[in-house]
Design a protein around this motif. Structure first.
Motif: not given
Length: 228
Positions: A156-182
């Protein structure tokens, strides 16, 4: 007769103007990042806080494009915007089920998200096909993936991988793990109703399957068109 001639000329000139503007719009987004999209504007009107930060593909872990290719569009690097096999499969399944399934490619979804509105209609599908042809011929595959990953709705209101990474995992899109990406790829069909951190059993299985596909996409170089 004069009035009819005037109307025909006016409609023709209007059609030419719309054609030129649409091509110019597509050219602009090849080089400039979309400042907003229809779904973002809709959320703003509804009072939903929008989280959106466009980052280059180089600032997104390679596991993320591999996840969406494995989950949604295995022929992304080889098709020209439309996967006829996937469309035929979707039509066959829809004929046997009340639950509609789409056969849209990542290119089609990017065209819809960047230029159009989400509601289903024959007009929107026709325009989606038109803009898909435009971006497949004007953009590169890297640019299509880059825009897709940056404007896809991921909550809801979250657009793009960078925003999602920060919102859900408190990290950047560059540091997402394969599990988080999946897990992020697993919520794409229904991003408003699913939370990647709190997946139910069925979607957890789906996310684990996508995580395995990430390795397949990597090992078989299915994402070769994304190489710089």
């Amino acid at each position: 007769m004069a009035l009819i001639g005037w109307l025909i000329r006016t409609l023709f000139l209007l059609a030419v103007l719309l054609l030129v503007l649409s091509i110019a719009w597509a050219f602009a987004y090849r080089y400039f990042d979309p400042p907003t999209t229809y779904p973002m504007l809709r959320d703003n009107v509804r009072g939903v806080h929008v989280e959106y930060e466009f980052v280059p593909l180089t600032a997104i872990t390679r596991a993320m494009p591999r996840a969406v290719i494995g989950a949604e569009d295995a022929r992304f690097c080889t098709h020209t915007g439309f996967d006829l096999g996937a469309i035929e499969d979707a039509l066959a399944k829809n004929a046997k089920s009340k639950k509609l399934r789409g056969g849209s490619t990542i290119s089609q979804q990017t065209a819809k998200n960047a230029f159009l509105w989400p509601q289903r209609s024959w007009l929107r599908k026709g325009l989606e096909a038109y803009f898909t042809v435009l971006i497949e011929n004007i953009w590169t595959k890297r640019r299509i993936m880059e825009v897709y990953l940056n404007i896809a709705e991921l909550g809801p209101g979250i657009y793009g991988v960078e925003a999602a990474a920060q919102h859900y995992y408190k990290t950047s899109a560059a540091k997402l793990t394969p599990r988080q990406a999946a897990r992020l790829a697993a919520i794409l069909p229904s991003p408003v109703k699913r939370d990647p951190v709190k997946l139910d059993r069925k979607n957890k299985r789906h996310a684990r399957a996508i995580e395995k596909r990430i390795r397949v996409v990597r090992d078989d170089a299915i994402d070769g068109c994304l190489n710089a």
